[in-house]
Design a protein around this motif. Structure first.
Motif, short mmCIF file in Angstrom:
data_model
loop_
_atom_site.label_atom_id
_atom_site.label_comp_id
_atom_site.label_asym_id
_atom_site.label_seq_id
_atom_site.Cartn_x
_atom_site.Cartn_y
_atom_site.Cartn_z
N VAL A 105 0.85 -1.19 0.00
CA VAL A 105 0.00 0.00 0.00
C VAL A 105 0.89 1.24 0.00
CG1 VAL A 105 -1.79 1.26 1.26
CG2 VAL A 105 -1.75 -1.25 1.30
N THR A 106 0.61 2.18 -0.91
CA THR A 106 1.31 3.46 -0.94
C THR A 106 0.45 4.49 -0.24
OG1 THR A 106 2.36 2.90 -3.04
CG2 THR A 106 2.40 5.22 -2.37
N LEU A 107 0.92 5.00 0.89
CA LEU A 107 0.12 5.90 1.71
C LEU A 107 0.11 7.32 1.14
CD1 LEU A 107 1.17 4.71 5.28
CD2 LEU A 107 -0.65 3.85 3.80
N HIS A 108 -0.66 8.18 1.80
CA HIS A 108 -0.83 9.56 1.33
C HIS A 108 0.48 10.35 1.36
CE1 HIS A 108 -1.04 9.71 5.68
NE2 HIS A 108 -0.84 11.00 5.65
N ASP A 109 1.43 9.92 2.20
CA ASP A 109 2.71 10.63 2.28
C ASP A 109 3.81 9.95 1.48
OD1 ASP A 109 3.08 8.38 3.79
OD2 ASP A 109 3.47 9.41 5.69
N GLY A 110 3.44 8.94 0.68
CA GLY A 110 4.42 8.26 -0.18
C GLY A 110 5.05 7.04 0.45
N ARG A 111 4.85 6.82 1.73
CA ARG A 111 5.41 5.64 2.37
C ARG A 111 4.70 4.39 1.88
NH1 ARG A 111 4.21 5.15 7.57
NH2 ARG A 111 2.62 6.79 7.50
N GLU A 112 5.42 3.27 1.87
CA GLU A 112 4.84 2.00 1.50
C GLU A 112 4.75 1.10 2.73
OE1 GLU A 112 6.96 0.23 -1.73
OE2 GLU A 112 5.95 1.49 -3.23
N VAL A 113 3.59 0.46 2.90
CA VAL A 113 3.40 -0.49 3.99
C VAL A 113 2.76 -1.75 3.43
CG1 VAL A 113 3.15 1.33 5.73
CG2 VAL A 113 1.12 0.40 4.60
N GLN A 114 2.85 -2.84 4.17
CA GLN A 114 2.25 -4.10 3.76
C GLN A 114 0.89 -4.27 4.43
OE1 GLN A 114 4.50 -4.77 0.99
NE2 GLN A 114 3.50 -6.71 1.53
N SER A 115 -0.03 -4.83 3.71
CA SER A 115 -1.31 -5.18 4.32
C SER A 115 -1.10 -6.30 5.33
CB SER A 115 -2.30 -5.63 3.24
OG SER A 115 -1.84 -6.83 2.63
N VAL A 116 -2.09 -6.48 6.21
CA VAL A 116 -2.05 -7.55 7.20
C VAL A 116 -3.33 -8.35 7.10
CG1 VAL A 116 -0.53 -6.26 8.76
CG2 VAL A 116 -3.02 -6.06 9.01
N PRO A 117 -3.32 -9.63 7.50
CA PRO A 117 -4.53 -10.46 7.41
C PRO A 117 -5.42 -10.39 8.65
CG PRO A 117 -2.65 -11.82 7.95
CD PRO A 117 -2.12 -10.43 7.78
N HIS A 118 -4.90 -9.82 9.74
CA HIS A 118 -5.71 -9.74 10.95
C HIS A 118 -5.21 -8.61 11.82
CE1 HIS A 118 -2.41 -11.63 13.21
NE2 HIS A 118 -2.33 -12.49 12.22
N THR A 119 -6.06 -8.14 12.73
CA THR A 119 -5.71 -7.08 13.66
C THR A 119 -6.57 -7.22 14.90
OG1 THR A 119 -5.36 -4.68 13.87
CG2 THR A 119 -7.38 -5.39 12.76
N THR A 120 -6.30 -6.40 15.90
CA THR A 120 -7.10 -6.39 17.12
C THR A 120 -7.67 -5.00 17.34
OG1 THR A 120 -5.15 -5.91 18.49
CG2 THR A 120 -5.77 -8.22 18.22
N ILE A 121 -8.82 -4.96 17.98
CA ILE A 121 -9.47 -3.69 18.33
C ILE A 121 -9.74 -3.73 19.83
CG2 ILE A 121 -11.56 -2.30 18.08
CD1 ILE A 121 -11.69 -3.16 15.19
N GLY A 122 -9.19 -2.75 20.53
CA GLY A 122 -9.32 -2.77 21.98
C GLY A 122 -8.63 -3.98 22.56
N ASP A 123 -9.11 -4.44 23.69
CA ASP A 123 -8.48 -5.58 24.38
C ASP A 123 -9.10 -6.92 24.04
OD1 ASP A 123 -6.76 -3.84 25.76
OD2 ASP A 123 -8.29 -3.48 27.31
N THR A 124 -10.29 -6.92 23.44
CA THR A 124 -11.02 -8.19 23.35
C THR A 124 -11.54 -8.53 21.96
OG1 THR A 124 -13.11 -7.09 23.95
CG2 THR A 124 -11.77 -7.98 25.75
N ILE A 125 -11.33 -7.69 20.97
CA ILE A 125 -11.91 -7.92 19.64
C ILE A 125 -10.81 -8.21 18.63
CG2 ILE A 125 -13.36 -6.97 17.80
CD1 ILE A 125 -14.52 -5.05 19.93
N GLY A 126 -10.96 -9.30 17.90
CA GLY A 126 -10.05 -9.61 16.81
C GLY A 126 -10.79 -9.51 15.49
N VAL A 127 -10.09 -9.06 14.45
CA VAL A 127 -10.69 -8.96 13.12
C VAL A 127 -9.77 -9.64 12.12
CG1 VAL A 127 -11.56 -7.43 11.32
CG2 VAL A 127 -11.77 -6.76 13.72
#
Length: 339
Positions: free
Chosen positions: A167-189
């Motif tokens: 992913v090329t961000l708004h400031d030109g930096r490149e990052v990789q996507s991820v397949p999962h993440t967490t929200i707060g202490d108890t929610i996984g996506v």
């Protein structure tokens, strides 16, 4: 220029009202606490005609504990919720599956609310989006007119996809996507595979302490789809059409009405997915405008098909809520949205 006393009074009133506004913005998140889980349909319509008619489109609102996630804030979704008395600043996190306006038409509004208009010194919210929405070089987002606004980075932005991409961000930096993440202490996506024509799309498997919620996003049926949603207690499906298939239009004698459609689940695809995942509750929604007159009949047909298998099926309208007090494996209490 000489300022009169009356004009000075206007300026002073504005300063007081602005301070009150800032205090109100912060209170919505602080006061909200949900026991159990509440899922609310924020737009049971989908497709361009629904958008043009001004009906709310999108996914759902998920309230759990002190967090309120909005999933696919489509056109008129936030406006609809506010009209029901909902305080938009209650939103803590935003999830977006792809760049069509019936899913992200009010993405900027939802993000603005989640970050408290950028006025708060601290924001622990997450903006979880399909990478095309965060990639400022990606045509599949920009050609539909939807790209994540740069101010979203006041929160933590997560490009989420079931496969690796850059992913090329708004400031030109490149990052990789991820397949999962967490929200707060108890929610996984977790990202789930979605096939929606040539548009980069993802579904979600949301893991909570009370169980799992599978969200198909916009996708056609394919044999591996059920594996992505394996273990879901709640399966939230987008069914834009019953059997209309742009790739099969005009065909006769091919049995195309009894096969899954392309780019969307269709009735047959939705049924196959429910049968294979076997959730406790299946919520089928995001109907195209052509299905409006058949809404109740479609719900009745799905209930008749799956009730013998012990699967609860509902086709909610905008503002219908499903409340789970102890577990997502329990039968939900269906009620009107309570802001």
């Amino acid at each position: 220029m000489e300022i009169t006393k009356g004009e000075t009074a206007l300026f002073e009133r504005e300063a007081d009202d602005y301070a009150a506004l800032l205090a109100k913005v912060g209170k919505a998140k602080a006061k909200h606490q949900t026991r159990g889980i509440e899922l609310t349909s924020i737009g049971h319509w989908g497709g361009a005609s629904s958008v043009v008619r001004g009906t709310p489109c999108g996914g759902f609102l998920l309230r759990i504990g002190d967090r309120t996630l909005i999933v696919d804030p489509g056109e008129n979704a936030v406006k609809f919720l506010v009209g029901q008395g909902f305080d938009p600043y209650e939103i803590t996190d935003v999830l977006a599956s792809h760049s069509h306006n019936d899913h992200v038409g009010e993405l900027s509004l939802a993000v603005s609310a989640a970050i408290n208009l950028g006025l708060s010194a601290h924001c622990d919210g997450k903006i979880v989006v399909v990478p095309a929405l965060a990639d400022y070089t990606h045509a599949s987002a920009t050609r539909f007119g939807f790209t994540l606004p740069a101010y979203a980075w006041k929160a933590e932005v997560v490009p989420l996809l079931w496969r690796d991409t850059t992913v090329t961000l708004h400031d030109g930096r490149e990052v990789q996507s991820v397949p999962h993440t967490t929200i707060g202490d108890t929610i996984g996506v977790k990202a789930t595979e979605a096939r929606h024509g040539n548009v980069m799309s993802t579904g979600f498997l949301i893991e909570t302490p009370l169980g799992k919620i599978g969200y198909s996003g916009d996708t056609e049926y394919f044999p591996e789809l059920a594996e992505w949603h394996k273990g879901a207690d709640i399966l939230w499906l987008n069914m834009n059409t019953l059997a209309i298939d742009a790739q099969a239009m005009g065909q006769t004698g091919s049995g195309c009405l009894h096969a899954p459609t392309h780019t969307h689940l269709g009735y047959v695809g939705a049924c196959q997915l429910i049968e294979q995942v076997r959730p406790k509750t299946a919520i089928v929604t995001h109907f195209g405008a052509q299905l409006g007159a058949q809404h109740d009949a479609i719900e009745a047909a799905l209930q008749a098909r799956f009730a013998p298998q012990g699967i609860t099926v509902a086709c909610p309208r905008s503002g219908d809520s499903f409340v789970f007090n102890q577990s997502l494996a329990d039968a939900p209490r269906r009620e009107a949205f309570q802001p």
